[in-house]
Design a protein around this motif. Structure first.
Motif, PDB file in Angstrom:
ATOM      1  N   LEU A 110       0.823  -1.215   0.000  1.00 61.64           N
ATOM      2  CA  LEU A 110       0.000   0.000   0.000  1.00 61.64           C
ATOM      3  C   LEU A 110       0.855   1.263   0.000  1.00 61.64           C
ATOM      4  N   ILE A 111       1.917   1.263   0.794  1.00 64.25           N
ATOM      5  CA  ILE A 111       2.781   2.447   0.850  1.00 64.25           C
ATOM      6  C   ILE A 111       3.539   2.626  -0.453  1.00 64.25           C
ATOM      7  N   TRP A 112       4.161   1.558  -0.958  1.00 69.67           N
ATOM      8  CA  TRP A 112       4.946   1.684  -2.182  1.00 69.67           C
ATOM      9  C   TRP A 112       4.074   2.016  -3.392  1.00 69.67           C
ATOM     10  N   GLY A 113       2.965   1.335  -3.540  1.00 69.13           N
ATOM     11  CA  GLY A 113       2.106   1.589  -4.695  1.00 69.13           C
ATOM     12  C   GLY A 113       1.519   2.982  -4.680  1.00 69.13           C
ATOM     13  N   THR A 114       1.017   3.400  -3.527  1.00 69.51           N
ATOM     14  CA  THR A 114       0.392   4.719  -3.427  1.00 69.51           C
ATOM     15  C   THR A 114       1.430   5.828  -3.556  1.00 69.51           C
ATOM     16  N   THR A 115       2.603   5.619  -2.976  1.00 69.53           N
ATOM     17  CA  THR A 115       3.680   6.606  -3.125  1.00 69.53           C
ATOM     18  C   THR A 115       4.059   6.766  -4.596  1.00 69.53           C
ATOM     19  N   THR A 116       4.105   5.669  -5.312  1.00 70.55           N
ATOM     20  CA  THR A 116       4.421   5.730  -6.745  1.00 70.55           C
ATOM     21  C   THR A 116       3.373   6.523  -7.508  1.00 70.55           C
ATOM     22  N   LEU A 117       2.108   6.293  -7.211  1.00 72.04           N
ATOM     23  CA  LEU A 117       1.046   7.052  -7.880  1.00 72.04           C
ATOM     24  C   LEU A 117       1.222   8.551  -7.661  1.00 72.04           C
ATOM     25  N   ILE A 118       1.534   8.934  -6.434  1.00 73.05           N
ATOM     26  CA  ILE A 118       1.685  10.355  -6.099  1.00 73.05           C
ATOM     27  C   ILE A 118       2.937  10.941  -6.748  1.00 73.05           C
ATOM     28  N   ILE A 119       4.074  10.244  -6.622  1.00 73.84           N
ATOM     29  CA  ILE A 119       5.323  10.743  -7.210  1.00 73.84           C
ATOM     30  C   ILE A 119       5.206  10.854  -8.723  1.00 73.84           C
ATOM     31  N   ASP A 120       4.607   9.850  -9.367  1.00 79.89           N
ATOM     32  CA  ASP A 120       4.441   9.906 -10.824  1.00 79.89           C
ATOM     33  C   ASP A 120       3.581  11.092 -11.243  1.00 79.89           C
ATOM     34  N   LEU A 121       2.480  11.308 -10.547  1.00 84.58           N
ATOM     35  CA  LEU A 121       1.611  12.437 -10.882  1.00 84.58           C
ATOM     36  C   LEU A 121       2.365  13.750 -10.761  1.00 84.58           C
ATOM     37  N   ILE A 122       3.057  13.920  -9.646  1.00 84.38           N
ATOM     38  CA  ILE A 122       3.787  15.173  -9.426  1.00 84.38           C
ATOM     39  C   ILE A 122       4.990  15.285 -10.363  1.00 84.38           C
ATOM     40  N   GLY A 123       5.811  14.236 -10.412  1.00 86.86           N
ATOM     41  CA  GLY A 123       7.082  14.303 -11.127  1.00 86.86           C
ATOM     42  C   GLY A 123       7.023  14.159 -12.629  1.00 86.86           C
ATOM     43  N   TRP A 124       6.008  13.461 -13.144  1.00 80.46           N
ATOM     44  CA  TRP A 124       5.944  13.232 -14.587  1.00 80.46           C
ATOM     45  C   TRP A 124       4.817  13.988 -15.276  1.00 80.46           C
ATOM     46  N   VAL A 125       3.859  14.521 -14.485  1.00 81.07           N
ATOM     47  CA  VAL A 125       2.725  15.226 -15.098  1.00 81.07           C
ATOM     48  C   VAL A 125       2.650  16.687 -14.642  1.00 81.07           C
ATOM     49  N   LEU A 126       2.606  16.928 -13.337  1.00 81.02           N
ATOM     50  CA  LEU A 126       2.361  18.286 -12.830  1.00 81.02           C
ATOM     51  C   LEU A 126       3.566  19.211 -12.953  1.00 81.02           C
ATOM     52  N   ILE A 127       4.763  18.725 -12.637  1.00 78.41           N
ATOM     53  CA  ILE A 127       5.970  19.546 -12.770  1.00 78.41           C
ATOM     54  C   ILE A 127       6.436  19.479 -14.215  1.00 78.41           C
ATOM     55  N   LYS A 128       6.489  20.619 -14.845  1.00 77.70           N
ATOM     56  CA  LYS A 128       6.860  20.664 -16.266  1.00 77.70           C
ATOM     57  C   LYS A 128       8.376  20.651 -16.430  1.00 77.70           C
ATOM     58  N   HIS A 129       8.859  19.729 -17.248  1.00 81.78           N
ATOM     59  CA  HIS A 129      10.267  19.590 -17.592  1.00 81.78           C
ATOM     60  C   HIS A 129      10.322  18.944 -18.970  1.00 81.78           C
ATOM     61  N   PRO A 130      11.497  18.811 -19.577  1.00 76.47           N
ATOM     62  CA  PRO A 130      11.566  18.287 -20.949  1.00 76.47           C
ATOM     63  C   PRO A 130      10.943  16.905 -21.142  1.00 76.47           C
ATOM     64  N   TRP A 131      10.897  16.082 -20.096  1.00 71.16           N
ATOM     65  CA  TRP A 131      10.344  14.739 -20.237  1.00 71.16           C
ATOM     66  C   TRP A 131       8.964  14.615 -19.620  1.00 71.16           C
ATOM     67  N   SER A 132       8.373  15.715 -19.171  1.00 68.31           N
ATOM     68  CA  SER A 132       7.041  15.610 -18.563  1.00 68.31           C
ATOM     69  C   SER A 132       6.002  15.317 -19.639  1.00 68.31           C
ATOM     70  N   LEU A 133       4.901  14.726 -19.195  1.00 73.91           N
ATOM     71  CA  LEU A 133       3.827  14.336 -20.099  1.00 73.91           C
ATOM     72  C   LEU A 133       2.522  14.966 -19.633  1.00 73.91           C
ATOM     73  N   SER A 134       1.587  15.068 -20.543  1.00 73.13           N
ATOM     74  CA  SER A 134       0.250  15.520 -20.150  1.00 73.13           C
ATOM     75  C   SER A 134      -0.436  14.388 -19.384  1.00 73.13           C
ATOM     76  N   PHE A 135      -1.521  14.724 -18.699  1.00 71.47           N
ATOM     77  CA  PHE A 135      -2.289  13.714 -17.976  1.00 71.47           C
ATOM     78  C   PHE A 135      -2.727  12.609 -18.945  1.00 71.47           C
ATOM     79  N   LYS A 136      -3.224  13.012 -20.116  1.00 67.01           N
ATOM     80  CA  LYS A 136      -3.684  12.039 -21.113  1.00 67.01           C
ATOM     81  C   LYS A 136      -2.533  11.158 -21.613  1.00 67.01           C
TER      82      LYS A 136
END
Length: 146
Positions: free
Chosen positions: A89-115
């Motif tokens: 539960l901790i690892w899976g949920t932490t991954t969901l949160i980190i991925d959302l913040i790090g790969w979608v919400l924070i804009k950088h050259p490798w970030s992606l849109s939500f879609k």
């Protein structure tokens, strides 16, 4: 249920997440420089080199996360099914949160849109999350077996 060795739990999570991320980046770089596949600058999205790594992402996680869960469980006197559940539960949920913040919400050259991250990355992203949630149970099963 009580969380045993929380610092170790977080340490091994971040080791797994970091190693999987580095492997994915190195695989993309390999595809660009050795296989001569297109990079982000050559076309839309993350590029052909990254696209060719997607089917491998769940496999990276399947190799690394159970190993790190096993290393975490090796610090516990007598790991239980409940320890695997808490870790999952901790690892899976932490991954969901980190991925959302790090790969979608924070804009950088490798970030992606939500879609792009949650829709276009299917079925791979769902398989990755499934593997991460499952990894502590794989490690626990291995420990219980031996």
């Amino acid at each position: 249920m009580q969380l045993q060795h929380p610092a170790q739990l977080i340490l091994w999570y971040f080791v797994a997440y970091f190693v999987v991320t580095v492997i994915g980046i190195l695989h993309t770089i390999y595809n660009i420089y050795v296989k001569h596949l297109g990079s982000m600058k050559d076309g839309p999205g993350m590029g052909e080199a990254y696209e060719h790594t997607k089917p491998w992402h769940a496999l990276y996680n399947l190799c690394i996360f159970p190993l790190c869960a096993w290393l975490y469980f090796s610090h516990l006197a007598n790991p239980t099914w409940q320890d695997a559940l808490i870790t999952s539960l901790i690892w899976g949920t932490t991954t969901l949160i980190i991925d959302l913040i790090g790969w979608v919400l924070i804009k950088h050259p490798w970030s992606l849109s939500f879609k792009a991250f949650y829709i276009d990355y299917q079925p791979w992203i769902s398989l990755i999350y499934f593997v991460i949630y499952l990894s502590p149970f794989i490690a626990y099963g291995f420990i219980s077996f031996i």
